[in-house]
Design an enzyme around this catalytic site. Structure first.
Site, PDB file in Angstrom:
ATOM      1  N   ILE A   1     -33.912 -39.531  16.367  1.00 32.24           N
ATOM      2  CA  ILE A   1     -33.984 -39.409  14.908  1.00 32.24           C
ATOM      3  C   ILE A   1     -34.851 -40.544  14.401  1.00 32.24           C
ATOM      4  O   ILE A   1     -34.412 -41.690  14.324  1.00 32.24           O
ATOM      5  CB  ILE A   1     -32.596 -39.446  14.225  1.00 32.24           C
ATOM      6  CG1 ILE A   1     -31.735 -38.262  14.651  1.00 32.24           C
ATOM      7  CG2 ILE A   1     -32.780 -39.442  12.700  1.00 32.24           C
ATOM      8  CD1 ILE A   1     -30.388 -38.191  13.934  1.00 32.24           C
ATOM      9  N   ASP A   2     -36.072 -40.225  14.071  1.00 36.20           N
ATOM     10  CA  ASP A   2     -36.952 -41.208  13.443  1.00 36.20           C
ATOM     11  C   ASP A   2     -36.748 -41.095  11.943  1.00 36.20           C
ATOM     12  O   ASP A   2     -36.897 -40.017  11.368  1.00 36.20           O
ATOM     13  CB  ASP A   2     -38.415 -40.919  13.801  1.00 36.20           C
ATOM     14  CG  ASP A   2     -39.344 -41.976  13.251  1.00 36.20           C
ATOM     15  OD1 ASP A   2     -39.181 -43.149  13.633  1.00 36.20           O
ATOM     16  OD2 ASP A   2     -40.220 -41.631  12.439  1.00 36.20           O
TER      17      ASP A   2
ATOM     18  N   ASP B   1     -42.122 -44.710  18.194  1.00 33.33           N
ATOM     19  CA  ASP B   1     -42.368 -44.669  16.755  1.00 33.33           C
ATOM     20  C   ASP B   1     -43.633 -43.900  16.388  1.00 33.33           C
ATOM     21  O   ASP B   1     -43.776 -43.480  15.238  1.00 33.33           O
ATOM     22  CB  ASP B   1     -42.505 -46.087  16.189  1.00 33.33           C
ATOM     23  CG  ASP B   1     -41.187 -46.845  16.158  1.00 33.33           C
ATOM     24  OD1 ASP B   1     -40.143 -46.190  15.997  1.00 33.33           O
ATOM     25  OD2 ASP B   1     -41.206 -48.080  16.314  1.00 33.33           O
TER      26      ASP B   1
ATOM     27  N   GLU C   1     -35.111 -43.986  22.700  1.00 31.52           N
ATOM     28  CA  GLU C   1     -34.709 -45.121  21.863  1.00 31.52           C
ATOM     29  C   GLU C   1     -33.264 -45.551  22.094  1.00 31.52           C
ATOM     30  O   GLU C   1     -32.956 -46.745  22.088  1.00 31.52           O
ATOM     31  CB  GLU C   1     -34.901 -44.800  20.382  1.00 31.52           C
ATOM     32  CG  GLU C   1     -34.525 -45.984  19.502  1.00 31.52           C
ATOM     33  CD  GLU C   1     -34.860 -45.797  18.045  1.00 31.52           C
ATOM     34  OE1 GLU C   1     -34.845 -46.803  17.315  1.00 31.52           O
ATOM     35  OE2 GLU C   1     -35.128 -44.660  17.638  1.00 31.52           O
TER      36      GLU C   1
ATOM     37  N   ASP D   1     -28.037 -39.541  16.404  1.00 33.81           N
ATOM     38  CA  ASP D   1     -29.089 -40.127  17.233  1.00 33.81           C
ATOM     39  C   ASP D   1     -28.745 -39.970  18.714  1.00 33.81           C
ATOM     40  O   ASP D   1     -29.578 -39.539  19.525  1.00 33.81           O
ATOM     41  CB  ASP D   1     -29.248 -41.624  16.917  1.00 33.81           C
ATOM     42  CG  ASP D   1     -29.806 -41.896  15.534  1.00 33.81           C
ATOM     43  OD1 ASP D   1     -31.006 -42.196  15.437  1.00 33.81           O
ATOM     44  OD2 ASP D   1     -29.052 -41.805  14.558  1.00 33.81           O
TER      45      ASP D   1
ATOM     46  N   THR E   1     -33.754 -42.769  10.323  1.00 38.28           N
ATOM     47  CA  THR E   1     -32.301 -42.593  10.194  1.00 38.28           C
ATOM     48  C   THR E   1     -31.826 -42.843   8.763  1.00 38.28           C
ATOM     49  O   THR E   1     -30.875 -42.199   8.305  1.00 38.28           O
ATOM     50  CB  THR E   1     -31.555 -43.517  11.182  1.00 38.28           C
ATOM     51  OG1 THR E   1     -32.008 -43.243  12.504  1.00 38.28           O
ATOM     52  CG2 THR E   1     -30.058 -43.273  11.135  1.00 38.28           C
TER      53      THR E   1
END
Length: 357
Positions: free
Chosen positions: A131-132, A271, A74, A51, A134
């Site tokens: 990284i959406d 998101d 993020e 990430d 995880t």
């Protein structure tokens, strides 16, 4: 959307290169993370060295091509600055260096990650989820690198990297790029993109739902009730992350319902910004139960929007006096979806992405 949205060739090329580089980093890390290479957020969701490395790589690539940028990302570099995070930082630096092809210092990596700490107060800024999904990443399954460009409150460019997504041509890994009314996807190692378009079922009964693998992310029981009421019999297409938006954009499924399992749950800008725009540019739309525009709040609008890793505070509720960005997230024709009969059960913040019909 302004004159800048009419010519995005430079930004498109930079964003595609950045997401492609981050996808390479994530592929190299997936499946071989060591103990200590993962942190746990305040909401119990994980964050890995990949990430942080993906955010560093995206920011480095964008600034190489575009110069100074503003971004809401993020991850936060403060999570790597403590004395107890030395090993984690070293692993992140090594991962970034493996992609950049040159020696990089820990200071440079921290600076790149910190680019994502912008307040998003200007008229133009990027937003990134490095990284959406995880949990999917850790399982060796689906995840996405989601990058969007926002101008005066509207998304004008979206790129989704889906490194593990199986493709219609038999290859694996896709990058979806959307802007100026067009959505294209690069499959596998292909050098030319494919045009993608949402499915257009002739009736709601012929549609197929897309939903999360993780049942905690969306109320699957309510989704099943809605499907039954609409006469939909196809099994839902279950997949992690914003890959769901990619699946909707190219017609693998027709409807993605997001029905939060907690009344106080608030979505974050990273998101959905890139994913919802990919669907819109492929001919679909995003709709809310109350038919109010969705709100993309900047960090300066709501301190809880970015959320410290150990303090995930909710976004302000509708009616909050703080200024909010309110893009209109309807179908491209401007029509709201037509739902026969009574409104199906959903939560107060329920929303849906859908293909054209």
């Amino acid at each position: 959307m302004g004159h800048a949205a009419d010519n995005l060739s430079i930004e498109l090329a930079a964003a595609l290169a950045a997401v492609r580089a981050a996808s390479d980093v994530c592929r190299s890390a997936q499946g071989r993370l060591l103990a200590g290479h993962t942190l746990t957020k305040g909401d119990e969701s994980p964050v890995t060295i990949a990430d942080f490395a993906a955010q560093a790589v995206v920011c480095a690539e964008l600034t190489d091509s575009l110069g100074e940028i503003e971004m809401i990302g993020e991850e936060e570099s403060d999570d790597l600055r403590g004395s107890d995070a030395t090993d984690l930082l070293d692993a992140v630096v090594a991962l970034v260096a493996s992609q950049r092809g040159d020696a990089v210092s820990s200071g440079a990596v921290l600076d790149w990650i910190s680019i994502g700490s912008s307040a998003g107060a200007s008229d133009r800024y990027w937003t990134l989820d490095p990284i959406d999904g995880t949990k999917g990443f850790l399982r060796g399954e689906q995840y996405a690198i989601a990058l969007g460009l926002i101008e005066r409150g509207e998304v004008i460019l979206g790129v989704l990297g889906c490194p593990n997504l199986p493709n219609p041509d038999g290859s694996t890994g896709s990058i979806f790029v959307a802007a100026n009314g067009v959505c294209q996807a690069w499959y596998g190692a292909a050098t030319m993109p494919h045009a993608v378009r949402v499915a257009a079922p002739t009736s709601l009964a012929e549609a197929r739902f897309c939903e999360s693998v993780e049942s905690g992310h969306s109320n699957q029981d309510h989704a099943a009730l809605i499907a039954a009421r609409l006469g939909i019999t196809a099994e839902p297409y279950r997949i992690d992350s914003q890959c769901k938006y990619a699946a909707i954009a190219r017609g693998d499924a027709s409807i993605y319902l997001r029905l939060p399992t907690r009344a106080d749950y608030r979505e974050k800008i990273w998101d959905h910004a890139a994913g919802k725009f990919v669907v819109e540019q492929a001919g679909g739309g995003r709709h809310r139960r109350h038919r109010r525009p969705a709100r993309l709040l900047t960090r300066s609008d709501a301190a809880g929007q970015h959320g410290r890793r150990r303090d995930r505070r909710p976004l302000p509720r509708p009616g909050d006096r703080r200024r909010a960005i309110r893009p209109h997230l309807t179908s491209q024709s401007g029509r709201e979806p037509q739902n026969p009969g009574r409104s199906p059960p959903t939560t107060s913040s329920g929303s849906a992405a859908s293909g054209g019909g």
